[in-house]
Each structure stands twice: as structure tokens, then as C-alpha cells.
Design an enzyme around this catalytic site. Structure first.
Site, short mmCIF file in Angstrom:
data_model
loop_
_atom_site.label_atom_id
_atom_site.label_comp_id
_atom_site.label_asym_id
_atom_site.label_seq_id
_atom_site.Cartn_x
_atom_site.Cartn_y
_atom_site.Cartn_z
N GLU A 169 41.23 23.26 -35.49
CA GLU A 169 40.72 24.58 -35.10
C GLU A 169 39.62 24.48 -34.05
OE1 GLU A 169 38.50 28.12 -37.52
OE2 GLU A 169 39.96 26.91 -38.61
N ASP A 170 38.73 23.48 -34.19
CA ASP A 170 37.50 23.45 -33.38
C ASP A 170 37.40 22.28 -32.40
OD1 ASP A 170 36.60 25.72 -34.72
OD2 ASP A 170 35.66 24.55 -36.31
#
Length: 706
Positions: A78-79
Site C-alpha cells: 500500500e505504502d
């Protein structure tokens, strides 16, 4: 204190994992640390602290090494620039799939937070179907986020806390993870209602001294009694958590003092046999309160929870709540499907009943997801289904069905099987005929009556409360609506083509294929559906199919489409004028809703009468065997038995009275409004003729239009 680094966590993991597996968790940590390099949380801490402490929460549950690796890596996709293929190469498909299941849908744009929440939870459910551990990683992630919510602005705190209380705390309850659920609820309460939380916390602290003394006194008395009877068991005092106190104050409308006057104890022993022996001992020692005993060992809760519950009157009239269970049941009550003793069997051919229940629940969620129209509808159905309280009812063969409180026979039918629910016509509750909408009680025996031609009734949505029942009814109505709209659309297009001198049967596939391609329509069925729903005008489609240049509707040549009364849910008959066979009629097309049939002279369509886009001529079929409702107004003499005579005359005409209302106009006369079902105008004329014979009773009679 939470662990501060990977070495502290590794030491903790070594108590139940092999050195080889601990090293795999270490490797996942170092990979995540490198991927999150330079990233910091809002609190200013390095980002890697979050996955490290999520993994620690899972270690408290004694989760396996793959779950811990997924916890370390759960924000990498996600990051950071890392992709799923890289995770598969480094850590294997199982870990990568778990990480992907927990990751949010960051690449999509959502209209609002509700839609984003729904889409993300739907993604988690699909991942859970492959591996139930996904939800355990997600719950641990959510718990650590809730623990560190203090740095967020107030509006974000409230939003995240509400989402957690609506979805994640009930999911933890449904999976039997009581310890995690209680902490989530208290943290949500603290962030949603900080002042109320502070006051209840202070009130609990102020009475804790006296209360602790009383708890110790009762606890020692119970322990001594069990020791005297040579029962191997330990008595624990149970503390109420803040949100539980607040909820009871709200739901039961009780003062804080009356809730805290009840003392709770848990007795843990080594066998089921001892559980029942202890029950007899405490009932002999203290007087039990009638109707306050529950046996969740014989009939476990839906989440696998097992225990004996009883309420007693103790010394000085103090109410005592006691839970009696084995050590395994106690572990199950704390950690649910995350219980270490269960995970030892997770891959066996004969999984623990708690895992079987969890998998059945996830399978049910998948069915709901497949029938839901969109993710928002899906998550609303899931919220409905996450009930904390259950009732237990029986099939005629003795099978136990778990349902939420206030469930009815419709919910029971769908719980057995979707086809049983779709075809149910009635039910027997405890061998007596009862309505399908009657709420069920624990212990009821329910038998469902079915019919081959039966269909779900849309009105069932007002009574069914389980997500499976509601989703199945909506799905069936949607399917039926599509089928009816296609049939109606085909007939309307056929009538429009015929009005232009053509025949829909004579049109080849080429004409339809060309139109479908030019208009960017999915298929011929979708074209008919759009026409039936009023999204496309039949005469415009007819002109394009026949390559007719004039796009105005045909007038003199137009032959009205015929109605038989059996067109389905897309054709409805206006309640303002109640058209019946024999009346001149027109159809008004409403976009997305289908066709509403009115009497030609109805005042409510004056504005639409000259709009050829929406108002189309229709006629009645020669063969109609359906009944239609018509409204009559009668002025009658005020005399005894007047309504009985009217009802007898209607029955003699072989018609039925649907509704009847009588209003007194003056001392001598009243006005009666009656809705009567008839076949056509000839049948109505017969009804009116027989009513007019009652000239001493009925003074005047007329049909009501808009």
C-alpha cells in the site's frame, strides 16, 4: 509495555515458535524496515514500529509464523513501491496473498468514505474466503491503530472509531475473539465519547475499594465450597469493561449503581463433567434466579463460545452472575478462532468446530456479496448480520439453526437453503399454522411449507432481518424485474415496429447487431430491458431498426399494444383511477420504473397526455382472467345491517371487497368507500346492478376516478 524492537519480539516468539520460524519473521521485519525507510507515522515514530506492534498483538494470540510475517509486511504493498510479485518471490504465495488481502484499494477513486469503506471490506471478505487468517491480521492492525489514535484530529477519531464499532468489533465478536473485541469497544467509546468515558472510568475507580472487598469475599467463599467437594477448579472475579457498562445503561435504562451492584465470576475447571457438577454445587450454595440459566455447552453460540451461565442471589441479597467452563472453552472465549489449540488442527482433515463455523460464516458472506447490487448494499447487509444475540430454533428433524433475535420464519427458510426461502408459502411453528412474519423464540420447532410456483414477496423485506434472507429476496426481485422488463420491452418494440409496417420477427440479426453496435448496448436482451424500463423509447428504436427517416411516432397507423394483466412487476395499474378491462387506457412510461397504466380520462395525466415520448396508447387483450381493483362510492341509509347487505350483494355478484370505509354524513345517511375486485366492466356493471336493487339501503352509487 509493547516491544520496542525485533529482538524483544523474537524472544517472545521463541516461547512457542521454532528458531527457524522466528528467523523467517525476523527476515520479514528487515524487509519491511528497508521498504518503509524514511517513512514516519503522524506521532513522529518510524513507520516500522506499527507493523512490529501489530505482529506483537498476533503473538499474544500465538498465531503462526506466516501470519506474523504478513503483519510485518501488511503495509508494504500500500505504502511502498514493492509489488505483489516481489513478495511472492521473497516470502511465498501464502504470505503475499494475506498481505494483498489486508491492503486497501488505494489505486481506485471513491465518491465518498462510505463507498471506500464498503469496497475495502468487500476485498477483505474475498481474501478471507481463501485464508481466514487475513481477518486476524486486519483486526490486529485495526487494534494498534485504535491504540495510537490520540494524535489524530477529533473528526477523524470519531469516523475511525465509528467504523471500528460498526464493523471490526462485531467481526471480532463473531469470530469469538472476546479479548480483542472488548479492547476495541473501549477504545472506540473513549474516542467517540471522551467525556462519558472519563466519567464512567472515574465512577468505577471511586467504588473499586468496596467492590474489590466484596468480590474477594464471594470469590473465597465459592473457592472454599469447591475445594470442600474436591473439585479441581479456579474462581476468578470478572470485571466489566467501560463500553459494556455504558451500553447497559443506555439499553436497559439503568443507573450506574444498579449495574455495578451485580458481581460477576468465572469458574474454570478441567472437564465438561465438572462444569455440570459445579453448577449443582453453586445452586445448592446460593439460590438461583429462575429463567436466568443458559447452557452454551450443549448449544454453543454461533461464534463457538461455550459456557454455563447462571445468576444467583448471594449473601445480603447481592446478585451474582457465574460462568462455568473448561480451560479450552476459556481460551476459546478469549481468542476464538485465533486460539492456539485450534490452529494446531487448522490444516487437518477434521477441523475444530469453531473453524468450521467461521468458514460457514465467511461462505455466507460470499453469498451475500454475490447477491448484493453494490459494495455499499453489501456492507449494510453485513452490519445487519453481525448480531450479538442469537436464538436457537429447530427443524422438524432436530437440526439446530442459529438466528438473530427477532428473526422470523422467512429468515429460517433462507438459513436452511436459498431455494427453500424462494419457494416458501407458509410455515408451522410448534406444529401450528403461523404467519411467515411471526418472530421466533428459542426452542421453537419450525417447518417450512413450499410450492413449486411460489416466489419471494417484496413485502418480506419489511420483516426479514438476516443478511442472507434480505440479499436473496433483493437478488430474486432484481432477476424477476430484469426478466419482466425484457418481456415488456420486446412487446413494446414489436408493437412499434408493427405500427411502421414491419415485423420484429422478420428483422434479421444484422439489423439488431448494427443498432447494438451503433448505440453501444451490451446485448439484445439489454436493449429490450432498457425499453421495458422506459430508458429507451420503442418508436425511436423501431425507426432505427427499419431505417425510417422520420423520428416522430406513428399516429394513424399505430396499433396499440395489448395488456393481459400478467405482464409482471414492470407494469402497474394506477391507484388514482383503477383501470379495468373495458376502460380506454393509456400507458405512461417512467424512466427506470416501467409502465403505469391509467384510464384515458384520468386527470393526473393531463400534463402528459400530449407527450408522445411518455404517453402511449394501449388496449386490453381479449382473454383476461385476472382480477382488478375498482373504487366505488355509495351513499347509504343509516340502518342496522346496511354493510352486511352491501357485502351480501357483492358476494352474489361473485366479486370480493378488498377494503371498505364508512363515514357518517348526517343523522340519516353515511358515505361508504369500497375497493372491489372485478374482472372487467361487465362484471362491475353486474355488481352495481345488484347494489342498486337495495334501493331502501343504497341511495346513490358511483365509480371513483382521480
Amino acid at each position: 509495555m509493547p516491544v520496542a524492537n525485533i529482538d524483544e519480539l523474537a524472544f517472545k516468539l521463541s516461547s512457542y515458535l521454532s528458531p527457524k520460524k522466528v528467523n523467517r519473521v525476523r527476515r520479514a521485519y528487515y524487509y519491511a524496515e528497508q521498504a518503509h525507510e524514511g517513512q514516519y507515522r503522524r506521532s513522529g515514530e518510524p513507520y516500522i514500529i506499527h507493523p512490529l506492534q501489530v505482529a506483537e498483538i498476533l503473538s499474544d494470540m500465538h498465531m503462526d509464523h506466516q501470519s506474523l510475517m504478513a503483519a510485518m509486511l501488511h503495509d508494504v504493498l500500500e505504502d511502498t513501491p514493492v509489488n505483489k510479485d516481489a513478495l511472492i518471490e521473497q516470502f511465498g504465495a501464502n504470505v503475499a496473498e494475506m498481505v494483498d488481502g489486508v491492503s486497501k484499494l488505494t489505486h481506485l477513486k471513491f465518491e465518498n468514505k462510505q463507498e471506500e469503506q464498503a469496497e475495502n471490506f468487500q476485498k477483505i471478505v474475498l481474501a478471507m474466503a481463501k485464508d481466514i487468517r487475513v481477518i486476524l491480521v486486519k483486526l490486529a492492525d485495526r487494534l494498534h491503530n485504535m491504540r495510537t489514535l490520540g494524535v489524530m484530529p477529533p473528526h477523524k477519531k470519531r469516523r475511525i472509531a465509528k467504523e471500528t464499532l460498526d464493523i471490526y468489533a462485531p467481526v471480532a465478536q463473531r469470530l469469538g475473539i472476546g479479548t480483542l473485541r472488548r479492547e476495541l469497544e473501549d477504545l472506540c467509546f473513549e474516542n467517540m465519547h471522551p467525556m462519558r468515558s472519563t466519567r464512567i472510568k472515574a465512577a468505577v475507580r471511586s467504588i473499586s475499594g468496596n467492590r474489590n472487598a466484596m468480590v474477594e469475599k464471594i470469590q473465597q467463599a465459592l473457592q472454599d465450597q469447591l475445594d470442600n467437594d474436591d473439585i479441581n477448579a479456579v474462581v476468578f472475579g470478572r470485571e466489566k469493561h467501560l463500553y459494556s457498562i455504558y451500553k447497559k445503561m443506555q439499553e436497559q435504562r439503568k443507573a450506574f449503581e444498579s449495574i455495578m451492584d451485580v458481581y460477576g465470576f468465572r469458574i474454570v475447571t478441567d472437564s465438561v463433567d465438572n462444569c455440570y457438577r459445579i453448577l449443582g454445587i453453586v445452586h445448592n450454595y446460593y439460590k438461583p434466579i429462575p429463567n436466568r440459566f443458559k447452557d452454551y455447552i450443549a448449544i454453543p453460540k454461533a461464534n463457538g463460545y461455550q459456557s454455563l451461565h447462571t445468576t444467583l442471589i448471594g449473601m445480603n441479597g447481592v446478585p451474582i452472575e457465574i460462568q462455568i467452563r473448561t480451560k479450552e472453552m476459556d481460551e476459546m472465549a478469549a481468542w476464538g478462532i485465533a486460539s492456539h489449540s485450534l490452529y494446531k488442527q487448522n490444516d487437518s482433515h477434521d477441523p475444530h468446530p469453531a473453524h468450521a463455523r467461521a468458514r460457514r460464516w465467511v461462505k455466507g458472506l460470499l453469498e451475500i456479496q454475490q447477491r448484493a447490487g453494490n459494495p455499499v448494499e453489501f456492507i449494510e447487509n453485513v452490519k445487519i448480520d453481525l448480531f450479538p444475540d442469537e436464538i436457537y430454533v429447530f427443524s422438524p428433524k432436530g437440526k439446530i439453526i442459529e438466528l438473530p433475535k427477532q428473526a422470523c420464519a422467512i429468515d429460517f427458510a433462507y438459513a436452511i437453503h436459498t431455494d427453500v426461502g424462494n419457494r416458501c408459502t407458509g410455515c408451522l411453528i410448534n406444529r401450528k399454522v403461523a404467519p411467515l412474519t411471526q418472530p421466533l423464540k428459542s426452542g421453537d420447532t419450525v417447518r417450512i411449507l413450499t410450492g413449486k410456483l411460489a416466489r419471494p414477496n417484496p413485502a418480506w423485506l419489511n420483516h426479514a432481518i438476516t443478511a442472507k434472507a434480505r440479499a436473496s429476496i433483493r437478488h430474486h426481485m432484481k432477476t424477476l424485474r430484469e426478466s419482466d422488463s425484457q418481456s415488456l420491452g420486446y412487446r413494446m418494440l414489436s408493437s412499434a415496429v408493427q405500427a411502421l409496417g414491419g415485423s420484429i420477427e422478420a428483422l434479421g440479426d444484422d439489423a439488431f447487431d448494427r443498432l447494438i453496435s451503433d448505440a453501444n448496448i451490451e446485448s439484445k436482451a439489454k436493449l429490450f430491458e432498457d425499453i421495458g424500463l422506459g430508458n429507451r423509447l420503442p418508436y425511436l428504436v423501431a425507426h432505427r431498426l427499419l431505417n425510417v427517416g422520420d423520428d416522430s411516432p406513428a399516429n394513424d397507423a399505430s396499433k396499440p399494444m395489448k395488456l393481459s394483466g400478467a405482464e409482471g412487476v414492470l407494469v402497474s395499474y394506477a391507484k388514482c383511477c383503477h383501470p379495468i378491462p373495458g376502460d380506454p387506457i393509456v400507458g405512461v412510461i417512467s424512466k427506470g420504473k416501467g409502465l403505469m397504466v391509467h384510464v384515458e380520462s384520468c386527470k393526473n395525466i393531463n400534463d402528459l397526455r400530449n407527450d408522445p415520448d411518455r404517453c402511449l396508447p394501449f388496449a386490453w387483450d381479449e382473454q383476461i382472467d385476472h382480477e382488478f381493483v375498482v373504487d366505488l362510492r355509495l351513499e347509504v341509509q343509516n340502518e342496522r345491517g346496511a354493510l352486511a347487505k352491501i357485502a351480501a350483494a357483492v358476494a352474489e355478484a361473485e366479486a370480493n371487497i378488498e377494503t371498505i370505509n364508512m363515514d357518517e354524513r348526517d343523522a340519516n345517511t353515511s358515505v361508504v368507500r369500497a375497493s372491489i375486485s372485478v374482472y372487467d366492466r361487465v362484471h362491475l356493471a353486474r355488481v352495481i346492478r345488484l347494489l342498486r336493487r337495495l334501493d331502501q339501503v343504497v341511495l346513490k352509487i358511483s365509480r371513483i376516478y382521480a
